[in-house]
Design a protein around this motif. Structure first.
Motif, PDB file in Angstrom:
ATOM      1  N   ARG A   5       0.836  -1.188   0.000  1.00 41.48           N
ATOM      2  CA  ARG A   5       0.000   0.000   0.000  1.00 41.48           C
ATOM      3  C   ARG A   5       0.879   1.249   0.000  1.00 41.48           C
ATOM      4  O   ARG A   5       1.988   1.252   0.525  1.00 41.48           O
ATOM      5  N   THR A   6       0.373   2.309  -0.607  1.00 42.88           N
ATOM      6  CA  THR A   6       1.142   3.546  -0.680  1.00 42.88           C
ATOM      7  C   THR A   6       1.113   4.266   0.667  1.00 42.88           C
ATOM      8  O   THR A   6       0.250   4.016   1.512  1.00 42.88           O
ATOM      9  N   THR A   7       2.049   5.177   0.838  1.00 42.81           N
ATOM     10  CA  THR A   7       2.094   5.971   2.065  1.00 42.81           C
ATOM     11  C   THR A   7       0.823   6.796   2.216  1.00 42.81           C
ATOM     12  O   THR A   7       0.306   6.968   3.319  1.00 42.81           O
ATOM     13  N   LYS A   8       0.292   7.284   1.097  1.00 44.10           N
ATOM     14  CA  LYS A   8      -0.939   8.076   1.145  1.00 44.10           C
ATOM     15  C   LYS A   8      -2.103   7.230   1.646  1.00 44.10           C
ATOM     16  O   LYS A   8      -2.926   7.693   2.439  1.00 44.10           O
ATOM     17  N   GLN A   9      -2.188   5.985   1.184  1.00 47.66           N
ATOM     18  CA  GLN A   9      -3.256   5.102   1.665  1.00 47.66           C
ATOM     19  C   GLN A   9      -3.116   4.821   3.157  1.00 47.66           C
ATOM     20  O   GLN A   9      -4.098   4.844   3.905  1.00 47.66           O
ATOM     21  N   LEU A  10      -1.888   4.559   3.592  1.00 48.57           N
ATOM     22  CA  LEU A  10      -1.654   4.312   5.012  1.00 48.57           C
ATOM     23  C   LEU A  10      -1.961   5.567   5.827  1.00 48.57           C
ATOM     24  O   LEU A  10      -2.470   5.477   6.951  1.00 48.57           O
ATOM     25  N   ARG A  11      -1.649   6.720   5.256  1.00 50.46           N
ATOM     26  CA  ARG A  11      -1.904   7.970   5.972  1.00 50.46           C
ATOM     27  C   ARG A  11      -3.397   8.188   6.168  1.00 50.46           C
ATOM     28  O   ARG A  11      -3.833   8.679   7.221  1.00 50.46           O
ATOM     29  N   ARG A  12      -4.185   7.845   5.170  1.00 50.44           N
ATOM     30  CA  ARG A  12      -5.642   7.980   5.320  1.00 50.44           C
ATOM     31  C   ARG A  12      -6.154   7.058   6.421  1.00 50.44           C
ATOM     32  O   ARG A  12      -7.001   7.446   7.234  1.00 50.44           O
ATOM     33  N   ARG A  90       0.181   3.119  14.630  1.00 54.72           N
ATOM     34  CA  ARG A  90      -0.570   1.891  14.318  1.00 54.72           C
ATOM     35  C   ARG A  90      -0.373   1.474  12.858  1.00 54.72           C
ATOM     36  O   ARG A  90      -0.432   0.298  12.531  1.00 54.72           O
ATOM     37  N   MET A  91      -0.158   2.476  11.984  1.00 57.62           N
ATOM     38  CA  MET A  91      -0.011   2.184  10.561  1.00 57.62           C
ATOM     39  C   MET A  91       1.443   2.153  10.114  1.00 57.62           C
ATOM     40  O   MET A  91       1.729   1.976   8.932  1.00 57.62           O
ATOM     41  N   GLY A  92       2.399   2.350  11.036  1.00 58.74           N
ATOM     42  CA  GLY A  92       3.814   2.278  10.677  1.00 58.74           C
ATOM     43  C   GLY A  92       4.323   3.483   9.919  1.00 58.74           C
ATOM     44  O   GLY A  92       5.144   3.348   9.006  1.00 58.74           O
ATOM     45  N   THR A 175       7.299  19.520   7.037  1.00 58.54           N
ATOM     46  CA  THR A 175       7.387  18.099   7.382  1.00 58.54           C
ATOM     47  C   THR A 175       6.890  17.241   6.225  1.00 58.54           C
ATOM     48  O   THR A 175       6.272  17.730   5.283  1.00 58.54           O
ATOM     49  N   LYS A 176       7.171  15.957   6.327  1.00 58.41           N
ATOM     50  CA  LYS A 176       6.655  14.976   5.386  1.00 58.41           C
ATOM     51  C   LYS A 176       6.371  13.687   6.157  1.00 58.41           C
ATOM     52  O   LYS A 176       6.866  13.482   7.274  1.00 58.41           O
ATOM     53  N   VAL A 177       5.565  12.818   5.558  1.00 62.19           N
ATOM     54  CA  VAL A 177       5.204  11.549   6.187  1.00 62.19           C
ATOM     55  C   VAL A 177       5.909  10.419   5.442  1.00 62.19           C
ATOM     56  O   VAL A 177       5.822  10.329   4.211  1.00 62.19           O
ATOM     57  N   ILE A 178       6.618   9.579   6.198  1.00 59.63           N
ATOM     58  CA  ILE A 178       7.355   8.453   5.610  1.00 59.63           C
ATOM     59  C   ILE A 178       7.013   7.174   6.375  1.00 59.63           C
ATOM     60  O   ILE A 178       6.402   7.215   7.445  1.00 59.63           O
ATOM     61  N   ARG A 179       7.434   6.056   5.813  1.00 58.64           N
ATOM     62  CA  ARG A 179       7.275   4.782   6.518  1.00 58.64           C
ATOM     63  C   ARG A 179       8.307   4.678   7.634  1.00 58.64           C
ATOM     64  O   ARG A 179       9.468   5.025   7.462  1.00 58.64           O
ATOM     65  N   ALA A 180       7.851   4.213   8.787  1.00 58.01           N
ATOM     66  CA  ALA A 180       8.748   4.036   9.926  1.00 58.01           C
ATOM     67  C   ALA A 180       9.518   2.731   9.784  1.00 58.01           C
ATOM     68  O   ALA A 180       9.057   1.783   9.147  1.00 58.01           O
ATOM     69  N   GLU A 181      10.699   2.693  10.379  1.00 54.98           N
ATOM     70  CA  GLU A 181      11.533   1.491  10.353  1.00 54.98           C
ATOM     71  C   GLU A 181      12.019   1.188  11.768  1.00 54.98           C
ATOM     72  O   GLU A 181      12.048   2.066  12.637  1.00 54.98           O
ATOM     73  N   GLY A 182      12.408  -0.067  11.991  1.00 59.40           N
ATOM     74  CA  GLY A 182      12.948  -0.447  13.284  1.00 59.40           C
ATOM     75  C   GLY A 182      11.981  -1.272  14.101  1.00 59.40           C
ATOM     76  O   GLY A 182      10.840  -1.548  13.692  1.00 59.40           O
ATOM     77  N   ALA A 183      12.416  -1.645  15.308  1.00 57.65           N
ATOM     78  CA  ALA A 183      11.637  -2.541  16.162  1.00 57.65           C
ATOM     79  C   ALA A 183      10.330  -1.897  16.630  1.00 57.65           C
ATOM     80  O   ALA A 183       9.324  -2.585  16.836  1.00 57.65           O
ATOM     81  N   ASP A 184      10.337  -0.571  16.807  1.00 58.83           N
ATOM     82  CA  ASP A 184       9.145   0.125  17.309  1.00 58.83           C
ATOM     83  C   ASP A 184       8.407   0.856  16.195  1.00 58.83           C
ATOM     84  O   ASP A 184       7.708   1.832  16.436  1.00 58.83           O
ATOM     85  N   ALA A 185       8.527   0.358  14.974  1.00 57.14           N
ATOM     86  CA  ALA A 185       7.902   1.049  13.840  1.00 57.14           C
ATOM     87  C   ALA A 185       6.383   0.989  13.900  1.00 57.14           C
ATOM     88  O   ALA A 185       5.703   1.912  13.440  1.00 57.14           O
ATOM     89  N   VAL A 186       5.836  -0.092  14.461  1.00 56.25           N
ATOM     90  CA  VAL A 186       4.389  -0.301  14.491  1.00 56.25           C
ATOM     91  C   VAL A 186       3.968  -0.647  15.919  1.00 56.25           C
ATOM     92  O   VAL A 186       4.718  -1.301  16.659  1.00 56.25           O
TER      93      VAL A 186
END
Length: 228
Positions: A5-12, A90-92, A175-186
């Motif tokens: 899924r795209t970042t925009k979809q996850l953001r919604r 919740r959406m990473g 700012t911008k919205v990106i996908r999180a990474e790492g153990a606590d990403a989600v």
């Protein structure tokens, strides 16, 4: 599944998750006002003043103020410090500076939260049934915002409708919205289950306040076609 899924979809989806928790804050604010007004009516021995049409307006206003304070914290201070709101976690997703991809810090986070709360308050004022809002109630009549309310509604909706990855608050705070990474990403699964229960409680509370509002204003609503 989220990786497709795209970042925009996850953001919604993150926005929906944050909105559900906004509903919980709304419910808590309305309940606190309801309890305080009930105690005051009992001490004054005046239940007729308690069950009045102003109750529905004041419940809505109290809930909205509590929700906006939550928004300032969740989508403002928390997001500036930790890099994500509860919904984005919740959406990473993360909200970061456009230059160094780091969290923005508390002050820019607070600015973002205040911008979003002001836009939300103005957008509620755009609903053409005279709903009470913080800006309407706390500012003089001559300061009321008129067309600015509809402009704020457009500012909130356009990023959701158009293929852009940044909203108005992103442009203001760089700012911008990106996908999180790492153990606590989600968010951990155990906390997700608890959040679902809170979501349900929040929605139930909002529906209860809405039904009470409709109950008090139903005589006017039933006569509305005749008033046109």
């Amino acid at each position: 599944m989220d990786e497709f899924r795209t970042t925009k979809q996850l953001r919604r989806d993150a926005l929906v998750q944050d909105a559900l928790l906004f509903s919980l804050a709304f419910t808590i604010g309305a309940l606190l006002y309801f309890a305080g007004r009930g105690v005051h009516a009992l001490l004054a021995d005046s239940t007729s003043d308690f069950w009045s049409i102003s109750l529905s307006d004041d419940l809505l206003l109290s809930g909205l103020i509590a929700g906006e304070l939550f928004l300032i914290w969740n989508n403002g201070l928390r997001q500036g410090i930790r890099g994500h709101s509860i919904g984005k976690h919740r959406m990473g997703l993360k909200v970061v500076d456009v230059g160094d991809d780091a969290p923005t810090g508390p002050w820019r986070g607070l600015l973002r939260g205040l911008v979003m709360a002001a836009l939300l308050d103005l957008s509620v004022a755009a609903i053409p049934i005279g709903l009470p809002t913080a800006l309407r109630r706390l500012t003089p009549e001559s300061w009321h915002f008129g067309g600015a309310a509809y402009l704020a509604l457009l500012v909130l909706l356009i990023p959701l409708l158009l293929p852009t990855g940044r909203g108005f608050a992103d442009w203001v705070t760089r700012t911008k919205v990106i996908r999180a990474e790492g153990a606590d990403a989600v968010t951990a699964s155990s906390r997700r289950r608890a959040l679902v229960a809170l979501d349900v409680a929040g929605v139930a509370g909002v529906l209860a306040v809405a039904l009470l509002y409709i109950f008090f204003f139903s005589p006017f609503l039933l006569q509305f076609p005749r008033l046109l």
